[in-house]
Structures are given as structure tokens and as C-alpha cells.
Write an enzyme that holds these catalytic residues in place. Structure first.
Site, PDB file in Angstrom:
ATOM      1  N   SER A 233      36.359  43.565  34.148  1.00 30.01           N
ATOM      2  CA  SER A 233      36.083  44.917  34.626  1.00 30.01           C
ATOM      3  C   SER A 233      36.917  46.006  33.979  1.00 30.01           C
ATOM      4  CB  SER A 233      36.280  44.976  36.145  1.00 30.01           C
ATOM      5  OG  SER A 233      37.620  44.669  36.499  1.00 30.01           O
ATOM      6  N   HIS A 261      30.507  42.246  37.933  1.00 30.97           N
ATOM      7  CA  HIS A 261      30.153  43.330  37.013  1.00 30.97           C
ATOM      8  C   HIS A 261      29.033  42.922  36.055  1.00 30.97           C
ATOM      9  CE1 HIS A 261      33.246  46.245  38.169  1.00 30.97           C
ATOM     10  NE2 HIS A 261      33.984  45.186  38.437  1.00 30.97           N
ATOM     11  N   LYS A 292      28.300  46.335  44.344  1.00 27.53           N
ATOM     12  CA  LYS A 292      28.238  47.096  43.091  1.00 27.53           C
ATOM     13  C   LYS A 292      26.774  47.394  42.756  1.00 27.53           C
ATOM     14  CE  LYS A 292      32.760  45.636  41.428  1.00 27.53           C
ATOM     15  NZ  LYS A 292      33.250  45.122  42.719  1.00 27.53           N
TER      16      LYS A 292
END
Length: 446
Positions: A233, A261, A292
Site C-alpha cells: 500500500s 489494495h 476499500k
């Protein structure tokens, strides 16, 4: 009374008065000493509390002097590409959220979250195995399993919890865990909690991973578990999963990846790094999040074989001792998966925005890290410079944040830009223009 009796009474009275006076004096003396002792104790209590507070104030001051103090900027709108913040009267472009597909404020996500709030309530007030499992939780677990092509899935309040609890539940002192040196903090904490032998290999270095695995084998490790971020990340690095799979299989090692991610937007259909590298059937364990790309709320999960998931349900402490995911979050996550499957243009837009931003920033002379990923670290080195540049960009209505130690290593401060499918081409160009303007003013670029 005769004279003798009167004299005897007088003597007794004197003795009584004398004893009373002595007792009073002794009592007063004792009370005085006790009062003095209590005062002393009170002073000592205040002293050690004041000392602790003073120490913290000093350490906070040192953080501020180093330019690494983290302030919270207050957002006054929904999370989306254009937001309002307390520090600015104008709308600003948000380029630092994990909102990769723009689903945090997507109408279908909000609608289903609201619907589940009304149908199933705000929460369960319980852990899963007592009275915290609804049919919708099993539905979401099935949806995640199908998405990753795994046998079963277990839900957690966050992926931090999924990472924190998995190693202790699956490994003992007879086993070994091998972790990339730049893995997420939650993986590092989870590894620390287990009793397995620990090995740390150099970042994305296959030769070192192979060496460490062979060392673990020589040391008699029963099970060898390799763990890596799918995407790192802070750097935007994509783990070379095909190579990692090859090394793991050559050394009889189980492979676990953190897909926070990547899940939902990376790969041809958003199935993450395993899909991107064509190794979906070679990765044993996938940990990821709904916080996310997949709705942006909260919640995490582990997808793996039935045996792995069953063991986590029996021994995973974050699962056993944390409340279940709230129904609105379940609804939002289910809607997010539907959007990923039915609105492929979002993946294309994110890819286009990423390519545009990276190419223009490279042309302008900025030092970037990572490749082919919407996490774009703009390297600055100095912590104060990163903080100042982020503040100056906010004045240009570009919302980004400077990252410095301890989030990243000392001397490697940066501004991490994150692209979203919700950004337009015009938004991306405005961001680049602002970076160029402030970059020249601060002598970051020529």
C-alpha cells in the site's frame, strides 16, 4: 462520704483526667501523622501522573519538531471524488482515498445498506457463534467464496482482525511463517502473536524467499506458510505472485496473500492479483476487506479451504471475541460485488486514470514508485516537505496527505496519490497541474 472516701474519689478523678488527656494527645498525634501520610500519598500520586503526562507532552513535541505529527482533516460531505472539508470553503478533489471504484457513495450501495438497516437492524449485539449470525452473513460469505473461487469464507470486523488472528489459530511452534519485510502492519502484528518460527525475506526477492524456505525445512518445520501483500500500500508494488507460487510449490509451502489494495478492481474482472497473474487456483488463503474498493465501509474476511475456515471459526480470537459485521455493512458489500460484476466500465475508467496520471507525472519530472496500479507514491524524502506540499496542494483544492515515519521508513517521505474510477479525465489533469505548480514552487521539480 467520710474523708477517706472523698480523698480516694479525688485520686481516681485525677487519674481519669490524665488518661483522657494522654489519649486525646495520642489520638491527635496519630491523626496528624495519618493526615500527613495521606497528603504525602496524594502528592506522590499526582507526581507520577504528572510525570507521565509531561513525558507524553515531550514526545508529542518531538514528533511535531520532526514534522511527522499527523493532523486529522475533517470532511463535511460524503466520501467521493469531490468533497468538502472544514479547512476549505470550496469543493476539493480527493486523491487519497481507498475508494478505487467510487462505491463509497454509489447509489446502489447506499440503497442496499439502507434497506438492510431497516430489515435487519443496526447490529446483532453478539459475536457470531452465540447469536450473531443472520442468513445475510452466510449469503455474503458464499458470495465472497464464489468471487475468489474458494471453498469457504469467514467474516471479521476488519481485515486487520483477519490478519491478526489467522497465524495464531493455524500455526504452532512446530511450524514456520515467512513474511515479506514490507508487509502491512496487521500482518506483522499477527505474526508476532503466534508461536511459529518466524522468517522475514527481502522485499519481493525470490532468491531470498527460496533460501528462507530451505532454512525452515532444514530446521524441521512441519508447515511452512508464506504471507505477502498482493499490493504493497505504501509503494504501489504488485507482488510477483506467479514467481512466489513457483517458489512455494518447490518448497511445499502454503501461500497466503492480503488483497486489500487489489480486491474488487485489480485484474481483468476485479478478482485481484491472483487473477492478474493467472494463479487463482494456486493461492491457498486470501485475506481482504470491504473497507476499500468494495463499498468503503468496514469488515474483512478470509477465503480458503473449508478446513482452514473451520479452524478459524474454532480458534480465531478476533472472530470469537468480536461482534459480527453490522447488517448495513453486509448489504453494502453485497451490492458492491454486484456493481463490480455488472459495471465493468468502472475498471476501465480506473485503468485509464492510472495510466494518464502516471505518464503525466513522469513527464513533469516527479519520482514515482510502483507501476500499473492506482496507488502512486510521489517521492519527496523529507518529512516536513511532504507535509508542507500536501498543505499547499489543499490550497489548490487537491486533497492529498504526506506520509512519513513511522508509516514509511525514515528518509522516504512521500505523498501517496490514489486514483479512482470516480475521477474524470479533467479531475486527473487538474491534479497533475497542481502538483507541477507546487512542485516548482517548492523546488521539487525544475
Amino acid at each position: 462520704f467520710n474523708t477517706h472516701t472523698i480523698i480516694l474519689l479525688i485520686i481516681m478523678l485525677k487519674q481519669l483526667v490524665s488518661t483522657s488527656i494522654k489519649s486525646t494527645i495520642s489520638c491527635n498525634l496519630f491523626n496528624g501523622l495519618l493526615f500527613k501520610e495521606n497528603i504525602s500519598k496524594s502528592i506522590n500520586i499526582n507526581n507520577y501522573r504528572d510525570d507521565f503526562r509531561t513525558r507524553l507532552q515531550g514526545e508529542i513535541g518531538d514528533i511535531k519538531k520532526a514534522g511527522t505529527f499527523k493532523e486529522e482533516r475533517v470532511i463535511t460531505s460524503k466520501q467521493r471524488s469531490h468533497i468538502t472539508v472544514k479547512e476549505s470553503d470550496a469543493k476539493v478533489l480527493n486523491f487519497c482515498a481507498n475508494n478505487y471504484l467510487g462505491l463509497s457513495a454509489h447509489p446502489k450501495v447506499i440503497e442496499k445498506a439502507s434497506d438492510y438497516l431497516q430489515k435487519y437492524g443496526a447490529g446483532l449485539s453478539s459475536v457470531r457463534f452465540i447469536c450473531g449470525t443472520q442468513a445475510i452473513h452466510k449469503e455474503l460469505e458464499q458470495k465472497v467464496s464464489e468471487f475468489h473461487q474458494k471453498e469457504d469464507t469467514i467474516l471479521y470486523p476488519s481485515c486487520f482482525d483477519a490478519n491478526a488472528g489467522i497465524f495464531e489459530a493455524l500455526l504452532t511452534k512446530e511450524d514456520a511463517v515467512l513474511s515479506d519485510e514490507l508487509n502491512h502492519a496487521s500482518i506483522i502484528d499477527g505474526v508476532r502473536l503466534c508461536k511459529a518460527n518466524r522468517y522475514r525475506y527481502k522485499h519481493m526477492d525470490m532468491k531470498d524467499l527460496d533460501k528462507q524456505l530451505k532454512d525452515a525445512t532444514k530446521n524441521g518445520s512441519r508447515t511452512k506458510l508464506v504471507v505477502t501483500d498482493g499490493v504493497f500500500s505504501m509503494d504501489g508494488d504488485v507482488a510477483p505472485l506467479k514467481d512466489i507460487c513457483d517458489v512455494c510449490e518447490e518448497n511445499d509451502a502454503i501461500l497466503m496473500i492480503d488483497e486489500c489494495h487489489a480486491g474488487g478492481f485489480y485484474g481483468k474482472s476485479g478478482r485481484g492479483t491472483p487473477e492478474y497473474f493467472g494463479v487463482m487456483d494456486r493461492v491457498d488463503i486470501i485475506n481482504s476487506t470491504f473497507g476499500k474498493a468494495l463499498g468503503g465501509a468496514s469488515g474483512g474476511y478470509t477465503s480458503a479451504t473449508k478446513e482452514i475456515v473451520t479452524m478459524l471459526r474454532q480458534k480465531g480470537r478476533p472472530y470469537l471475541f468480536s461482534n459480527t459485521i453490522p447488517p448495513p455493512v453486509v448489504g453494502a458489500a453485497l451490492a458492491a460485488f454486484d456493481v463490480v460484476d455488472n459495471e465493468p466500465h468502472l475498471l476501465k475508467q480506473l485503468k485509464s486514470n492510472t495510466t494518464l496520471f502516471r505518464s503525466k507525472m513522469n513527464e513533469a519530472g516527479f519520482e514515482l514508485r510502483g507501476e500499473d496500479h492506482p496507488i502512486v507514491p510521489v517521492m519527496l524524502g523529507d518529512a516536513k516537505l511532504a507535509s508542507v506540499m500536501a498543505d499547499e496542494l489543499l490550497k489548490e483544492n487537491i486533497y492529498v496527505i504526506g506520509f512519513s515515519y513511522p508509516v514509511v521508513p525514515k528518509g522516504l517521505a512521500r505523498i501517496r496519490v490514489q486514483l479512482s474510477a470516480a475521477h474524470s479525465t479533467e479531475d486527473v489533469n487538474k491534479c497533475v497541474d497542481a502538483f507541477v505548480k507546487i512542485g516548482k514552487e517548492l523546488k521539487v521539480i525544475d
